[in-house]
Every structure is written in C-alpha cells, then in structure tokens.
Design an enzyme around this catalytic site. Sequence first.
Site, PDB file in Angstrom:
ATOM      1  N   HIS A   1     -79.427 -18.550  11.457  1.00  0.00           N
ATOM      2  CA  HIS A   1     -79.711 -18.981  10.081  1.00  0.00           C
ATOM      3  C   HIS A   1     -80.162 -20.438   9.995  1.00  0.00           C
ATOM      4  CE1 HIS A   1     -77.130 -15.482   8.277  1.00  0.00           C
ATOM      5  NE2 HIS A   1     -78.337 -15.102   8.643  1.00  0.00           N
TER       6      HIS A   1
ATOM      7  N   ASN B   1     -60.095 -12.730  13.022  1.00  0.00           N
ATOM      8  CA  ASN B   1     -60.262 -13.072  11.604  1.00  0.00           C
ATOM      9  C   ASN B   1     -58.886 -13.009  10.934  1.00  0.00           C
ATOM     10  OD1 ASN B   1     -61.095 -12.972   8.756  1.00  0.00           O
ATOM     11  ND2 ASN B   1     -63.124 -12.440   9.526  1.00  0.00           N
TER      12      ASN B   1
ATOM     13  N   GLN C   1     -74.225 -17.523  13.013  1.00  0.00           N
ATOM     14  CA  GLN C   1     -74.888 -17.626  11.709  1.00  0.00           C
ATOM     15  C   GLN C   1     -74.729 -19.037  11.163  1.00  0.00           C
ATOM     16  OE1 GLN C   1     -73.692 -13.803   9.345  1.00  0.00           O
ATOM     17  NE2 GLN C   1     -72.211 -14.117  10.984  1.00  0.00           N
ATOM     18  N   ASN C   2     -73.936 -19.860  11.859  1.00  0.00           N
ATOM     19  CA  ASN C   2     -73.625 -21.193  11.330  1.00  0.00           C
ATOM     20  C   ASN C   2     -74.756 -22.167  11.594  1.00  0.00           C
ATOM     21  OD1 ASN C   2     -71.231 -20.021  10.696  1.00  0.00           O
ATOM     22  ND2 ASN C   2     -70.037 -21.007  12.304  1.00  0.00           N
TER      23      ASN C   2
ATOM     24  N   GLY D   1     -64.739 -14.975  12.684  1.00  0.00           N
ATOM     25  CA  GLY D   1     -64.926 -15.722  11.439  1.00  0.00           C
ATOM     26  C   GLY D   1     -66.155 -15.359  10.643  1.00  0.00           C
ATOM     27  N   THR D   2     -66.478 -14.080  10.613  1.00  0.00           N
ATOM     28  CA  THR D   2     -67.592 -13.672   9.751  1.00  0.00           C
ATOM     29  C   THR D   2     -67.204 -12.451   8.934  1.00  0.00           C
ATOM     30  OG1 THR D   2     -69.892 -12.888   9.679  1.00  0.00           O
ATOM     31  CG2 THR D   2     -68.661 -12.396  11.690  1.00  0.00           C
ATOM     32  N   SER D   3     -67.684 -12.429   7.687  1.00  0.00           N
ATOM     33  CA  SER D   3     -67.406 -11.264   6.837  1.00  0.00           C
ATOM     34  C   SER D   3     -68.258 -10.075   7.274  1.00  0.00           C
ATOM     35  CB  SER D   3     -67.679 -11.607   5.366  1.00  0.00           C
ATOM     36  OG  SER D   3     -69.002 -12.079   5.224  1.00  0.00           O
TER      37      SER D   3
ATOM     38  N   GLU E   1     -58.405 -12.139   7.951  1.00  0.00           N
ATOM     39  CA  GLU E   1     -58.450 -11.007   7.014  1.00  0.00           C
ATOM     40  C   GLU E   1     -59.172  -9.835   7.659  1.00  0.00           C
ATOM     41  OE1 GLU E   1     -56.975 -11.292   4.157  1.00  0.00           O
ATOM     42  OE2 GLU E   1     -56.612 -13.447   4.376  1.00  0.00           O
TER      43      GLU E   1
ATOM     44  N   ASP F   1     -74.006 -25.522  11.472  1.00  0.00           N
ATOM     45  CA  ASP F   1     -73.314 -26.810  11.600  1.00  0.00           C
ATOM     46  C   ASP F   1     -73.381 -27.439  12.997  1.00  0.00           C
ATOM     47  OD1 ASP F   1     -71.293 -25.422  13.108  1.00  0.00           O
ATOM     48  OD2 ASP F   1     -70.213 -24.960  11.266  1.00  0.00           O
TER      49      ASP F   1
HETATM   50  C1  BJW Z   1     -61.761 -17.203   9.263  1.00  0.00           C
HETATM   51  C2  BJW Z   1     -60.979 -18.320   9.062  1.00  0.00           C
HETATM   52  C3  BJW Z   1     -60.460 -18.917  10.212  1.00  0.00           C
HETATM   53  C4  BJW Z   1     -61.609 -17.676   7.140  1.00  0.00           C
HETATM   54  N1  BJW Z   1     -60.743 -18.388  11.416  1.00  0.00           N
HETATM   55  N2  BJW Z   1     -62.023 -16.699  10.453  1.00  0.00           N
HETATM   56  C5  BJW Z   1     -79.389  -4.719   3.776  1.00  0.00           C
HETATM   57  C6  BJW Z   1     -78.472  -4.329   2.830  1.00  0.00           C
HETATM   58  C7  BJW Z   1     -78.196  -5.172   1.737  1.00  0.00           C
HETATM   59  C8  BJW Z   1     -78.822  -6.379   1.572  1.00  0.00           C
HETATM   60  C9  BJW Z   1     -79.727  -6.758   2.513  1.00  0.00           C
HETATM   61  C10 BJW Z   1     -80.009  -5.942   3.607  1.00  0.00           C
HETATM   62  N3  BJW Z   1     -80.924  -6.581   4.379  1.00  0.00           N
HETATM   63  C11 BJW Z   1     -81.207  -7.770   3.807  1.00  0.00           C
HETATM   64  C12 BJW Z   1     -80.503  -7.897   2.677  1.00  0.00           C
HETATM   65  C13 BJW Z   1     -80.527  -9.088   1.761  1.00  0.00           C
HETATM   66  C14 BJW Z   1     -79.724 -10.255   2.263  1.00  0.00           C
HETATM   67  C15 BJW Z   1     -78.294  -9.774   2.470  1.00  0.00           C
HETATM   68  O1  BJW Z   1     -77.849  -9.488   3.547  1.00  0.00           O
HETATM   69  N4  BJW Z   1     -77.519  -9.738   1.389  1.00  0.00           N
HETATM   70  C16 BJW Z   1     -76.113  -9.296   1.459  1.00  0.00           C
HETATM   71  C17 BJW Z   1     -75.225 -10.495   1.086  1.00  0.00           C
HETATM   72  C18 BJW Z   1     -75.927  -8.137   0.564  1.00  0.00           C
HETATM   73  N5  BJW Z   1     -80.283 -10.803   3.489  1.00  0.00           N
HETATM   74  C19 BJW Z   1     -81.273 -11.675   3.465  1.00  0.00           C
HETATM   75  O2  BJW Z   1     -81.802 -12.038   2.425  1.00  0.00           O
HETATM   76  C20 BJW Z   1     -81.759 -12.219   4.801  1.00  0.00           C
HETATM   77  N6  BJW Z   1     -83.189 -12.115   4.876  1.00  0.00           N
HETATM   78  C21 BJW Z   1     -83.810 -10.961   4.942  1.00  0.00           C
HETATM   79  O3  BJW Z   1     -83.234  -9.898   5.022  1.00  0.00           O
HETATM   80  O4  BJW Z   1     -85.178 -11.087   4.944  1.00  0.00           O
HETATM   81  C22 BJW Z   1     -85.998  -9.903   4.970  1.00  0.00           C
HETATM   82  C23 BJW Z   1     -87.391 -10.360   5.304  1.00  0.00           C
HETATM   83  C24 BJW Z   1     -88.011  -9.846   6.429  1.00  0.00           C
HETATM   84  C25 BJW Z   1     -89.303 -10.255   6.737  1.00  0.00           C
HETATM   85  C26 BJW Z   1     -89.959 -11.177   5.929  1.00  0.00           C
HETATM   86  C27 BJW Z   1     -89.318 -11.705   4.825  1.00  0.00           C
HETATM   87  C28 BJW Z   1     -88.018 -11.290   4.505  1.00  0.00           C
HETATM   88  C29 BJW Z   1     -81.448 -13.718   4.927  1.00  0.00           C
HETATM   89  C30 BJW Z   1     -80.001 -14.026   4.862  1.00  0.00           C
HETATM   90  C31 BJW Z   1     -79.802 -15.546   4.849  1.00  0.00           C
HETATM   91  C32 BJW Z   1     -78.335 -15.939   4.666  1.00  0.00           C
HETATM   92  N7  BJW Z   1     -78.285 -17.333   4.382  1.00  0.00           N
HETATM   93  C33 BJW Z   1     -76.957 -17.970   4.244  1.00  0.00           C
HETATM   94  C34 BJW Z   1     -77.169 -19.440   3.841  1.00  0.00           C
HETATM   95  C35 BJW Z   1     -77.670 -20.260   5.041  1.00  0.00           C
HETATM   96  C36 BJW Z   1     -77.974 -21.663   4.672  1.00  0.00           C
HETATM   97  C37 BJW Z   1     -76.789 -22.419   4.119  1.00  0.00           C
HETATM   98  O5  BJW Z   1     -75.792 -22.639   4.840  1.00  0.00           O
HETATM   99  O6  BJW Z   1     -76.850 -22.823   2.968  1.00  0.00           O
HETATM  100  O7  BJW Z   1     -76.246 -17.862   5.506  1.00  0.00           O
HETATM  101  S1  BJW Z   1     -75.885 -17.125   3.090  1.00  0.00           S
HETATM  102  C38 BJW Z   1     -74.420 -17.342   4.044  1.00  0.00           C
HETATM  103  O8  BJW Z   1     -73.920 -16.057   4.490  1.00  0.00           O
HETATM  104  C39 BJW Z   1     -74.844 -18.109   5.305  1.00  0.00           C
HETATM  105  C40 BJW Z   1     -74.019 -17.451   6.361  1.00  0.00           C
HETATM  106  O9  BJW Z   1     -74.578 -17.681   7.635  1.00  0.00           O
HETATM  107  C41 BJW Z   1     -74.031 -15.999   5.943  1.00  0.00           C
HETATM  108  C42 BJW Z   1     -72.902 -15.181   6.513  1.00  0.00           C
HETATM  109  O10 BJW Z   1     -71.661 -15.619   6.036  1.00  0.00           O
HETATM  110  P1  BJW Z   1     -70.398 -15.678   7.005  1.00  0.00           P
HETATM  111  O11 BJW Z   1     -70.646 -16.659   8.085  1.00  0.00           O
HETATM  112  O12 BJW Z   1     -70.020 -14.312   7.406  1.00  0.00           O
HETATM  113  O13 BJW Z   1     -69.296 -16.335   6.041  1.00  0.00           O
HETATM  114  P2  BJW Z   1     -68.375 -15.615   4.953  1.00  0.00           P
HETATM  115  O14 BJW Z   1     -67.906 -16.673   4.034  1.00  0.00           O
HETATM  116  O15 BJW Z   1     -69.037 -14.437   4.367  1.00  0.00           O
HETATM  117  O16 BJW Z   1     -67.137 -15.077   5.812  1.00  0.00           O
HETATM  118  C43 BJW Z   1     -66.223 -15.972   6.431  1.00  0.00           C
HETATM  119  C44 BJW Z   1     -65.210 -15.147   7.226  1.00  0.00           C
HETATM  120  O17 BJW Z   1     -64.361 -16.053   7.907  1.00  0.00           O
HETATM  121  C45 BJW Z   1     -64.306 -14.261   6.349  1.00  0.00           C
HETATM  122  O18 BJW Z   1     -64.255 -12.966   6.931  1.00  0.00           O
HETATM  123  C46 BJW Z   1     -62.949 -14.941   6.423  1.00  0.00           C
HETATM  124  O19 BJW Z   1     -61.842 -14.030   6.346  1.00  0.00           O
HETATM  125  C47 BJW Z   1     -63.022 -15.579   7.783  1.00  0.00           C
HETATM  126  N8  BJW Z   1     -62.153 -16.743   7.976  1.00  0.00           N
HETATM  127  N9  BJW Z   1     -60.880 -18.524   7.686  1.00  0.00           N
HETATM  128  C48 BJW Z   1     -61.521 -17.260  11.472  1.00  0.00           C
HETATM  129  N10 BJW Z   1     -59.654 -19.993  10.097  1.00  0.00           N
END
Ligand code: BJW
Length: 258
Positions: free
Chosen positions: A125, A222, A107-108, A196-198, A224, A110
């Site tokens: 992403h 992870n 999902q990164n 490393g993903t939530s 956590e 970077d």
């Molecule tokens: C460590 C560590 C260490 C710490 N070692 N680990 C169903 C249900 C509910 C909602 C929805 C659904 N379907 C869709 C939705 C809406 C929405 C969504 O999912 N919302 C939820 C948040 C509720 N999804 C969307 O809007 C998506 N689009 C979509 O569904 O479109 C439908 C469509 C279809 C057809 C036509 C048109 C539309 C798009 C989602 C886009 C997400 N974008 C982002 C930003 C990207 C750009 C940017 O960087 O600015 O993507 S948001 C952000 O979250 C980013 C990430 O890729 C993504 C995931 O986050 P990630 O990577 O899991 O990070 P964290 O911070 O959440 O977790 C970090 C983890 O690391 C933690 O667990 C820590 O404990 C751990 N950690 N230190 C290992 N050292």
Amino acid sequence: MSDSGRLATDLRAAAARLARARRVVVYSGAGVSKESGISTFRDPSEGLWAKYDPMELATAEAYARDPAFVWAWYMDRFGLIEQAQPNPGHAALAELADLVPLTIVTQNIDGLHQRAGSCDVIELHGSALRFKCLTGRHTGLSLADLAGSDEAPPRCPHCGEIVRPDVVWFGEALPTAALERAFELASRCEVLLAVGTSGVVYPAAMVPVLAQQAGATVIDVNPEPDAIANMADWFLQGPGGEVLPRLVAEVKRLCEEG
Ligand code: BJW
C-alpha cells in the site's frame, strides 16, 4: 484448558511448523505497529476510520476536492510515524528471518519492519517516505526533495504539478510488481504467518487465501478473532509485541536443537 495453556500449546505447535519451513510469508497489517503508538484503521473506538471518513481522506477524489486538507492529515500522521520506534513484534520478525527463509508482505506504510532490520519487505500500500506528482511521471520523491516549495501540498521540483503521498487509496491499483511478487510467494509458501490485520481489504486480503488454497499452514497472531483466524490452522490470540517474541524464541530453540 485455560486460555494461556491453550496459547502455549498452540504456540509450540506453530513454532515447530515454522522451524522446519523452507518458504515463509509474513502478512502484516496495522496491528503490528499498534504497540509502536501508530493507530490501526478499524478499531471500533480508536481506529482512524472510527474518527475520520476514509472517503474524505483516502481517495483520489478527496485529494482533488481538498488537497490542503488531505495533505495536512497525512503530514500529521507521517510526523507520528517518523517518531515511532519498532516494537518487539517487529524485532522478532526480523530475527525470524535469520532462522527461516522469509519475506514480509506488508500493508503498512510506516517502514517499521525495515527499521527493525527486516530486509525482504514487500509494501503493498505504498510508503510514508515517498511522494509522487499528480502527473504520475515523477515518483520516489522524498520530503527533502520538496523542501524548495513552500506550498501545502508542495509542488513537484521537476514539473510544477502538486505532489501526493505515494500510498494506495481506495479505488486505486496496487503497485503491480509488488502485488505480483506477493501473490507468487503466497502461492508457493509453506507457512503463512498473518499478524495484525483485519484481512478485509482487497486485493491484499487474497494473500492468505492464496496461501491456504495452495496448501500452506496458516498461523494468525491477533488480539481479536478476525477474518483470518477463521481460516487459520493456529490462531495465537494476543498482541504481536507479546506473542511474536515468544513464538520466535521457540523457533530459535528448535532450530538450535537441530
Ligand atoms: C493487533 C494489535 C496488536 C490490534 N497486535 N494485532 C472485493 C470485495 C469488496 C471490496 C473490494 C474488493 N476488491 C476491492 C475492493 C475495494 C477496496 C476494499 O477492499 N474495500 C474493503 C474495505 C471492502 N479495495 C481497494 O479499493 C483497493 N484497490 C482496488 O481494489 O483497486 C482496483 C483497481 C484495479 C486496477 C485499476 C484501478 C483500480 C485499494 C485498497 C487501498 C487501502 N488503502 C488503505 C490506506 C493506505 C494509506 C494510508 O495509510 O492512509 O490501506 S485503507 C487501510 O486498510 C490501509 C491498510 O493497509 C488497509 C488494511 O488495514 P489493516 O492493516 O488490516 O488494519 P485494520 O485496522 O483493518 O486491522 C488491524 C488489525 O490489527 C485488527 O484485526 C486488530 O484486531 C489487530 N490488532 N492491536 C496485533 N497489538
């Protein structure tokens, strides 16, 4: 058993499963890059979404409202990404691909997996290295391609429309080919290694679910216990930069033993 004893036991068992797997999918998120100095999104104190409102920055509506503000925020982040270096977690995953057939679904944005040497990486992403114009007709632009425009955001060299980062914002569709390939691989992998993903952002979060439904072994790394830890066969608690090198060293030892 102590926590460290438990981790060592689970790590050996997980490594044994990985060493004999023929199809592995690594599913990574922001946490794998945290030890490279890149913020996660949902850490309650330091995560980007603890400091900024995602609806003001990571939606097409926010960009339409205030493109200069959103562009400046992304340029700051992309500057940090450019300076970051892959950490031992990224390096271990690159080494793992030499031991077992593996695809990284990340999902990164970077590019650190690729910079660590991983070749087969699916970016769900988007990427911090690419830009596209708002018409959607001109994609794959680099910052160098935009150097001729002194506006912020710059204008597309082909059509004059403003450009945006080629990342997936909330409410936007994920790149179709990338998502289809990720789902296909998840549905027929033998081991799904999440790092490393939530696991809360959909549709990407379906990757481990599809794998588990198809009978794959799920391993979660992870610090956590997150959403994926609950469904994992092995939850290896700790930072990716520490756990992954230990895990891969054990896989290597087992592969060399034959
Ligand atoms: C460590 C560590 C260490 C710490 N070692 N680990 C169903 C249900 C509910 C909602 C929805 C659904 N379907 C869709 C939705 C809406 C929405 C969504 O999912 N919302 C939820 C948040 C509720 N999804 C969307 O809007 C998506 N689009 C979509 O569904 O479109 C439908 C469509 C279809 C057809 C036509 C048109 C539309 C798009 C989602 C886009 C997400 N974008 C982002 C930003 C990207 C750009 C940017 O960087 O600015 O993507 S948001 C952000 O979250 C980013 C990430 O890729 C993504 C995931 O986050 P990630 O990577 O899991 O990070 P964290 O911070 O959440 O977790 C970090 C983890 O690391 C933690 O667990 C820590 O404990 C751990 N950690 N230190 C290992 N050292």
